[in-house]
Write an enzyme that holds these catalytic residues in place. Structure first.
Site, mmCIF file in Angstrom:
data_model
loop_
_atom_site.group_PDB
_atom_site.id
_atom_site.type_symbol
_atom_site.label_atom_id
_atom_site.label_comp_id
_atom_site.label_asym_id
_atom_site.label_seq_id
_atom_site.Cartn_x
_atom_site.Cartn_y
_atom_site.Cartn_z
ATOM 1 N N LYS A 52 0.839 -1.206 0.000
ATOM 2 C CA LYS A 52 0.000 0.000 0.000
ATOM 3 C C LYS A 52 0.874 1.256 0.000
ATOM 4 O O LYS A 52 0.628 2.200 -0.741
ATOM 5 C CB LYS A 52 -0.939 -0.012 1.222
ATOM 6 C CG LYS A 52 -2.039 -1.057 1.116
ATOM 7 C CD LYS A 52 -2.803 -1.254 2.430
ATOM 8 C CE LYS A 52 -3.796 -2.409 2.310
ATOM 9 N NZ LYS A 52 -4.564 -2.670 3.543
ATOM 10 N N GLN A 96 -4.443 -1.726 9.790
ATOM 11 C CA GLN A 96 -4.432 -3.037 9.153
ATOM 12 C C GLN A 96 -5.013 -4.100 10.094
ATOM 13 O O GLN A 96 -4.679 -4.151 11.279
ATOM 14 C CB GLN A 96 -2.984 -3.393 8.747
ATOM 15 C CG GLN A 96 -2.848 -4.647 7.896
ATOM 16 C CD GLN A 96 -3.481 -4.532 6.510
ATOM 17 O OE1 GLN A 96 -3.686 -3.441 5.990
ATOM 18 N NE2 GLN A 96 -3.812 -5.652 5.916
ATOM 19 N N ASP A 119 -10.794 2.829 4.256
ATOM 20 C CA ASP A 119 -11.077 1.385 4.179
ATOM 21 C C ASP A 119 -12.588 1.146 4.047
ATOM 22 O O ASP A 119 -13.019 0.034 3.741
ATOM 23 C CB ASP A 119 -10.596 0.683 5.454
ATOM 24 C CG ASP A 119 -9.307 -0.090 5.242
ATOM 25 O OD1 ASP A 119 -9.040 -0.504 4.100
ATOM 26 O OD2 ASP A 119 -8.581 -0.282 6.235
HETATM 27 N N1 GUN Z 1 -6.870 -6.936 6.228
HETATM 28 C C1 GUN Z 1 -7.229 -7.625 5.126
HETATM 29 N N2 GUN Z 1 -7.748 -6.805 4.187
HETATM 30 C C2 GUN Z 1 -7.710 -5.559 4.721
HETATM 31 C C3 GUN Z 1 -8.117 -4.276 4.228
HETATM 32 O O1 GUN Z 1 -8.621 -4.109 3.115
HETATM 33 N N3 GUN Z 1 -7.917 -3.239 5.091
HETATM 34 C C4 GUN Z 1 -7.382 -3.402 6.328
HETATM 35 N N4 GUN Z 1 -7.244 -2.320 7.107
HETATM 36 N N5 GUN Z 1 -7.008 -4.577 6.808
HETATM 37 C C5 GUN Z 1 -7.164 -5.648 6.002
#
Ligand code: GUN
Length: 293
Positions: A52, A96, A119
């Protein structure tokens, strides 16, 4: 079989995002800024967050990764979130998941200002999504919709079966596919661990979204001839074959299912890359203030 090529589509959309980010920077004198909080040392999470951050740099965003030890308290984490909520130089904030067991993910999600919740996990964004109002859409479902849109897949009136009811993918995906929009207008069945005769449900599907987190769960005998197959699985296994020491497997037995599918996403090179695009688009929207001003 046609490939729903995440590499190609994500590269194209990222070019557009890069141009828009440059325009935003020229006007405002600063870059769109994403902050990602990572707690602990889960290998998968470290890889995703690094990706990311790298992609933010690629499209001309500023990115900040804040790391905490596994032992951080819920109070300390939430205090940091509140501080970032107030920081006008930050447009998007993600934490995350998964988090260590002593931290309640719902409390953390709700602590994030919904206007920075790129998100799309905050109940305000989820509620607005369900109502078809402007909002941040969770990155993976958003990326899948962008992929369907790119390939002009006609989803209206089709039967979609989503496998897995997670907050991150399965549940929001089922809402998006059922909405009165394009892509959308599907008749959606959301299947999960308590679904009776799940293979029979999947066999009915014109569109299958596999988001269950089990390697090769969807087998050829569960797939109707001509179905569109979206594989959300990122199942990591150690491997001596790759440089990284890991190999990724989807939730779909690609080799055998591809022969029956009209369209299918590969793993890697499919939904994972589109998830990043969904997050970048949300962050750009947050910076521009087009969803919430
Ligand atoms: N863990 C797995 N997929 C995601 C996501 O799209 N965002 C976040 N914050 N954690 C994740």
């Amino acid at each position: 079989m046609n490939l729903l090529d995440g590499k190609l589509v994500s590269a194209k959309i990222k070019e557009d995002i890069k141009l828009e980010a440059a325009e935003f920077a020229a006007k405002s004198g600063r870059k769109p800024h994403l902050v990602a909080i990572l707690v602990g040392n889960d290998g998968g999470s470290e890889t995703y967050v690094a990706s990311k951050m790298r992609n933010c740099e690629l499209v001309g965003f500023e990115s900040t990764n804040i790391r905490y030890d596994e032992s951080v308290s819920e109070i300390e984490l939430i205090a940091k979130i509140k501080e970032i909520n107030e920081d006008a130089t930050v447009d998007g904030l993600i934490v995350q998941l998964p988090l260590p067991k002593h931290i309640d993910p719902d409390k953390v999600t709700e602590a994030i200002d919904y206007k920075k919740d790129v998100d799309g996990f905050h109940p305000i964004n989820l509620g607005r999504m369900q109502r078809n109002l402007p909002c941040f859409i969770p990155a993976t479902p958003y990326g899948i919709m962008l992929m369907l849109e790119h390939y002009k897949i006609d989803t209206a009136g089709k039967k979609a079966v989503v496998i897995g009811r997670s907050n991150i993918v399965g549940s929001p995906m089922s809402i998006l596919l059922a909405r009165n929009s394009n892509p959308g207008n599907c008749t959606v069945t959301l299947t999960h661990s308590r679904t009776e005769n799940l293979p029979a449900e999947v066999l009915e599907a014109d569109i299958i979204v596999a988001a269950i987190g089990k390697k090769n769960f969807v087998t050829e005998d569960m797939v109707k001839e001509g179905a569109i197959v979206i594989d959300v699985g990122i199942n990591r296994e150690t491997s001596t074959e790759t440089k990284s020491g890991f190999k990724l497997y989807g939730d779909v037995d690609f080799e055998n299912v591809a022969a029956k599918a009209s369209w299918i996403t590969p793993v890697p090179g499919g939904v994972g890359l589109m998830t990043i695009v969904g997050l970048l688009k949300n962050t750009l929207e947050a910076a521009k203030g087009t969803i919430y001003s």
